[in-house]
Design a protein around this motif. Structure first.
Motif, PDB file in Angstrom:
ATOM      1  N   GLU A  71       6.991  21.708 -15.548  1.00 40.39           N
ATOM      2  CA  GLU A  71       7.721  21.007 -14.481  1.00 40.39           C
ATOM      3  C   GLU A  71       8.656  19.956 -15.052  1.00 40.39           C
ATOM      4  N   ALA A  72       8.147  19.162 -15.983  1.00 40.52           N
ATOM      5  CA  ALA A  72       8.966  18.117 -16.599  1.00 40.52           C
ATOM      6  C   ALA A  72      10.183  18.707 -17.311  1.00 40.52           C
ATOM      7  N   GLU A  73       9.975  19.825 -18.006  1.00 35.77           N
ATOM      8  CA  GLU A  73      11.083  20.459 -18.720  1.00 35.77           C
ATOM      9  C   GLU A  73      12.134  21.010 -17.755  1.00 35.77           C
ATOM     10  N   LEU A  74      11.684  21.615 -16.661  1.00 35.67           N
ATOM     11  CA  LEU A  74      12.619  22.199 -15.705  1.00 35.67           C
ATOM     12  C   LEU A  74      13.421  21.113 -14.981  1.00 35.67           C
ATOM     13  N   ILE A  75      12.767  20.010 -14.662  1.00 35.71           N
ATOM     14  CA  ILE A  75      13.489  18.921 -14.001  1.00 35.71           C
ATOM     15  C   ILE A  75      14.486  18.280 -14.970  1.00 35.71           C
ATOM     16  N   LYS A  76      14.069  18.094 -16.199  1.00 38.00           N
ATOM     17  CA  LYS A  76      14.966  17.547 -17.224  1.00 38.00           C
ATOM     18  C   LYS A  76      16.189  18.435 -17.418  1.00 38.00           C
ATOM     19  N   ALA A  77      15.989  19.740 -17.354  1.00 42.66           N
ATOM     20  CA  ALA A  77      17.068  20.694 -17.615  1.00 42.66           C
ATOM     21  C   ALA A  77      17.827  21.099 -16.347  1.00 42.66           C
ATOM     22  N   LYS A  78      17.516  20.492 -15.232  1.00 41.25           N
ATOM     23  CA  LYS A  78      18.154  20.893 -13.972  1.00 41.25           C
ATOM     24  C   LYS A  78      19.678  20.784 -14.021  1.00 41.25           C
ATOM     25  N   PRO A  79      20.263  19.768 -14.678  1.00 42.06           N
ATOM     26  CA  PRO A  79      21.732  19.697 -14.749  1.00 42.06           C
ATOM     27  C   PRO A  79      22.376  20.875 -15.491  1.00 42.06           C
ATOM     28  N   LEU A  80      21.576  21.651 -16.214  1.00 42.96           N
ATOM     29  CA  LEU A  80      22.120  22.785 -16.958  1.00 42.96           C
ATOM     30  C   LEU A  80      22.312  24.017 -16.082  1.00 42.96           C
ATOM     31  N   GLU A  98      -1.787  29.976  -7.740  1.00 40.59           N
ATOM     32  CA  GLU A  98      -0.507  30.299  -7.123  1.00 40.59           C
ATOM     33  C   GLU A  98      -0.029  29.150  -6.237  1.00 40.59           C
ATOM     34  N   ALA A  99      -0.968  28.499  -5.563  1.00 40.63           N
ATOM     35  CA  ALA A  99      -0.617  27.333  -4.745  1.00 40.63           C
ATOM     36  C   ALA A  99      -0.122  26.193  -5.627  1.00 40.63           C
ATOM     37  N   MET A 100      -0.764  26.002  -6.777  1.00 44.92           N
ATOM     38  CA  MET A 100      -0.312  24.979  -7.721  1.00 44.92           C
ATOM     39  C   MET A 100       1.108  25.271  -8.208  1.00 44.92           C
ATOM     40  N   GLU A 101       1.376  26.520  -8.503  1.00 43.81           N
ATOM     41  CA  GLU A 101       2.717  26.914  -8.952  1.00 43.81           C
ATOM     42  C   GLU A 101       3.752  26.620  -7.868  1.00 43.81           C
ATOM     43  N   GLY A 102       3.397  26.913  -6.634  1.00 47.10           N
ATOM     44  CA  GLY A 102       4.315  26.678  -5.530  1.00 47.10           C
ATOM     45  C   GLY A 102       4.697  25.211  -5.402  1.00 47.10           C
ATOM     46  N   LYS A 103       3.741  24.333  -5.601  1.00 44.95           N
ATOM     47  CA  LYS A 103       4.021  22.896  -5.517  1.00 44.95           C
ATOM     48  C   LYS A 103       4.950  22.455  -6.641  1.00 44.95           C
ATOM     49  N   VAL A 104       4.739  23.012  -7.832  1.00 42.08           N
ATOM     50  CA  VAL A 104       5.616  22.687  -8.967  1.00 42.08           C
ATOM     51  C   VAL A 104       7.048  23.136  -8.672  1.00 42.08           C
ATOM     52  N   LEU A 105       7.191  24.353  -8.174  1.00 46.82           N
ATOM     53  CA  LEU A 105       8.524  24.875  -7.880  1.00 46.82           C
ATOM     54  C   LEU A 105       9.214  24.064  -6.787  1.00 46.82           C
ATOM     55  N   ASP A 106       8.442  23.611  -5.805  1.00 45.44           N
ATOM     56  CA  ASP A 106       9.010  22.768  -4.747  1.00 45.44           C
ATOM     57  C   ASP A 106       9.507  21.434  -5.322  1.00 45.44           C
ATOM     58  N   LYS A 107       8.754  20.876  -6.260  1.00 50.28           N
ATOM     59  CA  LYS A 107       9.154  19.610  -6.876  1.00 50.28           C
ATOM     60  C   LYS A 107      10.434  19.779  -7.697  1.00 50.28           C
ATOM     61  N   VAL A 108      10.509  20.886  -8.402  1.00 49.62           N
ATOM     62  CA  VAL A 108      11.719  21.146  -9.197  1.00 49.62           C
ATOM     63  C   VAL A 108      12.925  21.288  -8.272  1.00 49.62           C
ATOM     64  N   LYS A 109      12.754  22.021  -7.190  1.00 49.83           N
ATOM     65  CA  LYS A 109      13.847  22.231  -6.240  1.00 49.83           C
ATOM     66  C   LYS A 109      14.305  20.917  -5.624  1.00 49.83           C
ATOM     67  N   ALA A 110      13.369  20.020  -5.326  1.00 45.41           N
ATOM     68  CA  ALA A 110      13.689  18.763  -4.645  1.00 45.41           C
ATOM     69  C   ALA A 110      14.200  17.677  -5.587  1.00 45.41           C
ATOM     70  N   ALA A 111      13.967  17.846  -6.883  1.00 44.49           N
ATOM     71  CA  ALA A 111      14.339  16.797  -7.844  1.00 44.49           C
ATOM     72  C   ALA A 111      15.850  16.601  -7.882  1.00 44.49           C
ATOM     73  N   ASN A 112      16.262  15.352  -8.058  1.00 41.06           N
ATOM     74  CA  ASN A 112      17.692  15.035  -8.161  1.00 41.06           C
ATOM     75  C   ASN A 112      18.141  15.056  -9.619  1.00 41.06           C
TER      76      ASN A 112
END
Length: 351
Positions: free
Chosen positions: A196-205, A337-351
């Motif tokens: 999650e941390a890596e995906l949020i960090k790399a979101k601008p890419l 799978e529920a845990m994964e869903g929460k991670v993906l939601d956080k990545v999507k919502a991150a600025n």
């Protein structure tokens, strides 16, 4: 009055007959080619009404109706057992109604094993493939790892779905074995937190998070995207148009999936469901499907009916060492799978 009662009875009988002559199919886009639907109707007299979906939507639809509304569904084999244990939305497969001689034996047995719940199995295999990278080699020739999806050198040209394959792929790339961690919820959560941390960090890419496969192919075709997480057949379709574009199995391993046939718990036309399953696994029909969709099936004898161009794509992308390195999805526990869903939601919502 008698005439009215008779008329109503005839109307009800006609309605029941119409239902009996219709198969309600819940499936992925491309899994019910019009040519095969028309051929099936001509051979059996059964009309096929198709609703396109994906794993998450299939589960949601069948949960909402408790297994009603459809006669046949096609979830991936790793998404069945935990859902069945919790919600009971499918009915056991009657394997006596399956023409087993049509199937690759090892694949049929694997799906039986992986969908076993309470002494009964709930699916038969239909088709299989992998998720990996689709790469523009002219602009991203070094993109051979899942880590390419978070690599700054491809800034603004990266695309992937906010779905579990990107989590699993990056997990392998970061040195974990996500499937081995299925039995350890705490360790799995710790891995997800790092991803999650890596995906949020790399979101601008990221150029975009794709949801529609056709849109993804167009963005790669146009040059907007040079590295994407996608299915192998998408890469092969692009390669037919432009030899710089192709599917790449990541060095950590492509992720292997098997899509199945399952019968919902409250299916109304079960006999039609079995007829469609056997029809689709006939060699000539499976061969047509594979040639059209560039996706191999569980049909044992389809090879003579498969387009040679597909075989060339398969051989190029999957030499034996790459096949041996495929990471096949095991059944996923519902909690994970529920845990994964929460991670993906956080990545999507991150600025």
């Amino acid at each position: 009055m008698k005439r009215l009662v008779l008329l109503m009875a005839l109307m009800l009988a006609g309605s029941s007959a119409a239902m009996a002559d219709t198969l309600q199919l819940l499936t992925w886009k491309g899994y019910a080619p019009k040519e095969l639907v028309d051929k099936f109707q001509a051979e059996t007299g059964i009309k096929v009404e198709v609703t396109y979906s994906n794993n998450e939507e299939m589960i949601a639809k069948l949960r909402a109706t408790r297994g009603a509304g459809f006669d046949l569904a096609q979830p991936s084999q790793d998404r069945i057992s935990s859902v069945q244990e919790e919600f009971g939305i499918y009915q056991p497969i009657d394997y006596s109604k399956i023409q087993a001689e049509l199937f690759i034996p090892s694949m049929l047995e694997a799906v039986k094993k992986n969908t076993l719940v309470g002494g009964a199995s709930y699916a038969v295999p239909f088709c299989w493939g992998t998720s990996g990278l689709v790469v523009n080699a002219a602009q991203a020739k070094d993109a051979t790892s899942w880590k390419a999806l978070i690599d700054p050198q491809y800034k603004g040209r990266i695309s992937y779905r906010l779905k579990r394959p990107v989590l699993i792929g990056l997990g392998f790339a970061m040195g974990y074995d996500p499937f081995a961690l299925y039995a350890d919820e705490k360790a799995y959560g710790e891995m997800l937190a790092k991803i999650e941390a890596e995906l949020i960090k790399a979101k601008p890419l990221v150029k975009n998070y794709w949801a529609n496969g056709d849109q993804l192919l167009e963005s790669v075709r146009s040059g907007e995207v040079t590295v994407a997480e996608a299915w192998d057949n998408g890469g092969w379709k692009l390669h037919d148009e432009n030899k710089d574009l192709d599917f790449v199995a990541p060095v950590e391993g492509a992720l292997g999936w098997i899509d199945t046939f399952t019968i919902p718990a409250k299916a109304k036309n079960v006999e039609a469901a079995y007829k469609w399953i056997n029809f689709m696994l006939k060699p000539e029909n499976s061969g047509y499907f594979t040639s059209a969709e560039k996706t191999p099936t569980a049909s044992k004898d389809a090879a003579p009916f498969v387009d040679k161009a597909f075989q060339a794509n398969f051989d190029r992308s999957f030499p034996q060492a790459v096949i041996d390195n495929i990471k096949w999805y095991p059944p996923v526990p519902a909690k994970l799978e529920a845990m994964e869903g929460k991670v993906l939601d956080k990545v999507k919502a991150a600025n």
